[in-house]
Structure formats: C-alpha cells, structure tokens
Scaffold this active site. Structure first.
Site, PDB file in Angstrom:
ATOM      1  N   ALA A 132     -17.365 -33.615   6.467  1.00 54.47           N
ATOM      2  CA  ALA A 132     -18.694 -34.215   6.321  1.00 54.47           C
ATOM      3  C   ALA A 132     -18.773 -35.181   5.132  1.00 54.47           C
ATOM      4  CB  ALA A 132     -19.753 -33.125   6.185  1.00 54.47           C
ATOM      5  N   GLU A 184      -7.916 -42.498   7.721  1.00 56.63           N
ATOM      6  CA  GLU A 184      -9.065 -41.602   7.955  1.00 56.63           C
ATOM      7  C   GLU A 184      -8.906 -40.969   9.335  1.00 56.63           C
ATOM      8  OE1 GLU A 184     -12.843 -43.666   7.797  1.00 56.63           O
ATOM      9  OE2 GLU A 184     -13.834 -42.083   8.948  1.00 56.63           O
ATOM     10  N   ARG A 189     -21.049 -38.338  18.883  1.00 59.86           N
ATOM     11  CA  ARG A 189     -21.815 -37.210  18.358  1.00 59.86           C
ATOM     12  C   ARG A 189     -23.096 -37.697  17.669  1.00 59.86           C
ATOM     13  NH1 ARG A 189     -18.024 -33.424  15.107  1.00 59.86           N
ATOM     14  NH2 ARG A 189     -19.838 -32.056  15.371  1.00 59.86           N
ATOM     15  N   ARG A 216     -14.362 -22.203  14.276  1.00 55.78           N
ATOM     16  CA  ARG A 216     -15.532 -23.070  14.160  1.00 55.78           C
ATOM     17  C   ARG A 216     -15.696 -23.947  15.399  1.00 55.78           C
ATOM     18  NH1 ARG A 216     -15.383 -28.635  10.702  1.00 55.78           N
ATOM     19  NH2 ARG A 216     -17.619 -29.003  10.670  1.00 55.78           N
ATOM     20  N   ASN A 245      -8.722 -36.064   6.449  1.00 57.90           N
ATOM     21  CA  ASN A 245      -9.932 -35.684   7.173  1.00 57.90           C
ATOM     22  C   ASN A 245     -10.885 -35.152   6.111  1.00 57.90           C
ATOM     23  OD1 ASN A 245     -11.997 -34.735   8.707  1.00 57.90           O
ATOM     24  ND2 ASN A 245     -10.718 -33.641  10.185  1.00 57.90           N
ATOM     25  N   TYR A 254     -13.898 -28.750  18.009  1.00 54.83           N
ATOM     26  CA  TYR A 254     -12.759 -28.937  17.097  1.00 54.83           C
ATOM     27  C   TYR A 254     -11.452 -28.344  17.615  1.00 54.83           C
ATOM     28  CZ  TYR A 254     -16.406 -30.398  13.871  1.00 54.83           C
ATOM     29  OH  TYR A 254     -17.452 -31.058  13.289  1.00 54.83           O
ATOM     30  N   PRO A 271     -14.005 -30.134   3.679  1.00 54.94           N
ATOM     31  CA  PRO A 271     -14.829 -28.952   3.882  1.00 54.94           C
ATOM     32  C   PRO A 271     -14.909 -28.475   5.330  1.00 54.94           C
ATOM     33  CG  PRO A 271     -16.183 -30.874   3.378  1.00 54.94           C
ATOM     34  CD  PRO A 271     -14.760 -31.249   3.101  1.00 54.94           C
ATOM     35  N   ASN A 272     -14.857 -27.176   5.464  1.00 50.34           N
ATOM     36  CA  ASN A 272     -15.016 -26.444   6.727  1.00 50.34           C
ATOM     37  C   ASN A 272     -13.798 -26.522   7.643  1.00 50.34           C
ATOM     38  OD1 ASN A 272     -17.742 -25.516   6.245  1.00 50.34           O
ATOM     39  ND2 ASN A 272     -18.352 -27.657   6.450  1.00 50.34           N
ATOM     40  N   HIS A 331     -10.283 -37.894  12.208  1.00 55.32           N
ATOM     41  CA  HIS A 331     -11.222 -36.866  12.671  1.00 55.32           C
ATOM     42  C   HIS A 331     -10.703 -36.270  13.959  1.00 55.32           C
ATOM     43  CE1 HIS A 331     -13.972 -38.395   9.720  1.00 55.32           C
ATOM     44  NE2 HIS A 331     -13.736 -39.605  10.190  1.00 55.32           N
TER      45      HIS A 331
HETATM   46  C1  DHK Z   1     -14.958 -32.827  10.819  1.00 53.78           C
HETATM   47  C2  DHK Z   1     -16.120 -32.423  10.231  1.00 53.78           C
HETATM   48  O1  DHK Z   1     -16.152 -31.323   9.500  1.00 53.78           O
HETATM   49  C3  DHK Z   1     -17.369 -33.173  10.424  1.00 53.78           C
HETATM   50  O2  DHK Z   1     -18.242 -33.053   9.337  1.00 53.78           O
HETATM   51  C4  DHK Z   1     -17.137 -34.633  10.767  1.00 53.78           C
HETATM   52  C5  DHK Z   1     -14.822 -34.125  11.502  1.00 53.78           C
HETATM   53  C6  DHK Z   1     -16.124 -34.741  11.902  1.00 53.78           C
HETATM   54  C7  DHK Z   1     -13.790 -34.055  12.619  1.00 53.78           C
HETATM   55  O3  DHK Z   1     -14.075 -34.353  13.772  1.00 53.78           O
HETATM   56  O4  DHK Z   1     -12.637 -33.691  12.322  1.00 53.78           O
HETATM   57  O5  DHK Z   1     -18.355 -35.225  11.114  1.00 53.78           O
END
Ligand code: DHK
Length: 141
Positions: free
Chosen positions: A76, A97, A106, A17, A73, A22, A9-10, A99
């Site tokens: 959340a 995994e 964080r 974003r 990834n 990111y 998600p996202n 990120h």
């Molecule tokens: C990406 C997200 O969307 C967060 O919810 C995670 C992760 C971290 C990232 O750093 O890629 O907490």
C-alpha cells in the site's frame, strides 16, 4: 549481479490474505522459487520484507552500496509514500515496481503510484510471475 527483492506491508500474510486476489502461495514459497530462478541465471538475490516504512527505506538505502538493482513490491505504500519514492531516487539503482494483482482493475486509490516515476518499469497483474518478470528484466534476460 546482486538484486534486492523487497516486499512491503502485509505481504508476509501471503497465502492467508485474500487468496482470490493475491494467490495461495506464501511469501516463503514464492521466495524459494525466485531463488531457484536467480540461481539458474547467475543472479544473487537478497530477500527482505517489512511492514514498517522506515525499515523499507533503510533497506532501499543499503541497496545503493550492496545491490545492482531492486525488485520492489511496496504494498500500500506504493500509493502514498513519498518517503519511499525519495529513497528509490536516492539509491540510484534500477528499481522495478511489482504488484501481484492488476492494481488498475481494482479500487481507484490503487490506480495511482507515487513510485512509478522513479522506477525503471512496472509489472503488475501476473501473480508471483510479476516478480519473475522483474528479475528477468533487471538481469537483461
Ligand atoms: C499489494 C498490496 O498490499 C496492495 O496494497 C497494493 C499489491 C497491491 C499487490 O498487488 O501486490 O495495492
């Protein structure tokens, strides 16, 4: 060797974003770079992104028959989805995994991952290079 590169998600919002966290690259441009890396080391990538937990679970299940490993990834969901953790276990393929950000620098709720224990390894904090490192690790390079 076939690798599923799965974003949760996202992560479709990358580039727009919170770029200070990111990065400025879009998911599309990151995936294009990862495709080049994969081509150069003889890995066949398949790219997925979904904002839906159930869809991510279906994709992870399909890796059982169709992939040799997963770069994930989970966004959340990393921090609370037991369903995604169980899908990784059920898939029985090595999963890394990933990120972009260093989740340990964080908010406290990001320090906990419910999926790490069923993954081969965890890479975080290197921006888009986190994905590159995960691919190289899975490919044994
Ligand atoms: C990406 C997200 O969307 C967060 O919810 C995670 C992760 C971290 C990232 O750093 O890629 O907490």
């Amino acid at each position: 060797m076939k690798i599923f590169i799965i974003n949760g998600p996202n992560l479709n919002m990358l580039g727009k974003r919170e770029p200070e966290i990111y990065g400025a690259d879009t998911l599309e441009s990151i995936n294009a770079e990862l495709k080049e890396l994969c081509d150069s080391i003889g890995v066949e990538p398949e790219f997925y992104q979904s904002n839906c937990e159930g869809e991510l679970i279906d994709i992870i299940h399909s890796a059982r028959e169709k992939a040799d490993g997963i770069v994930l990834n989970a966004g959340a969901y990393t921090h609370y989805s037991i369903a995604i953790r169980d899908a990784i276990s059920a898939c029985e393929k090595p999963c890394v995994e990933v990120h972009l950000s260093n989740v340990h620098k964080r908010e406290e709720f990001r320090h906990k991952s419910v999926i790490s224990a069923v993954c081969e390894g965890v890479i975080c904090g290197f921006g888009k290079d986190s994905y590159r490192l995960a691919i190289l690790a899975l490919a044994g390079k």
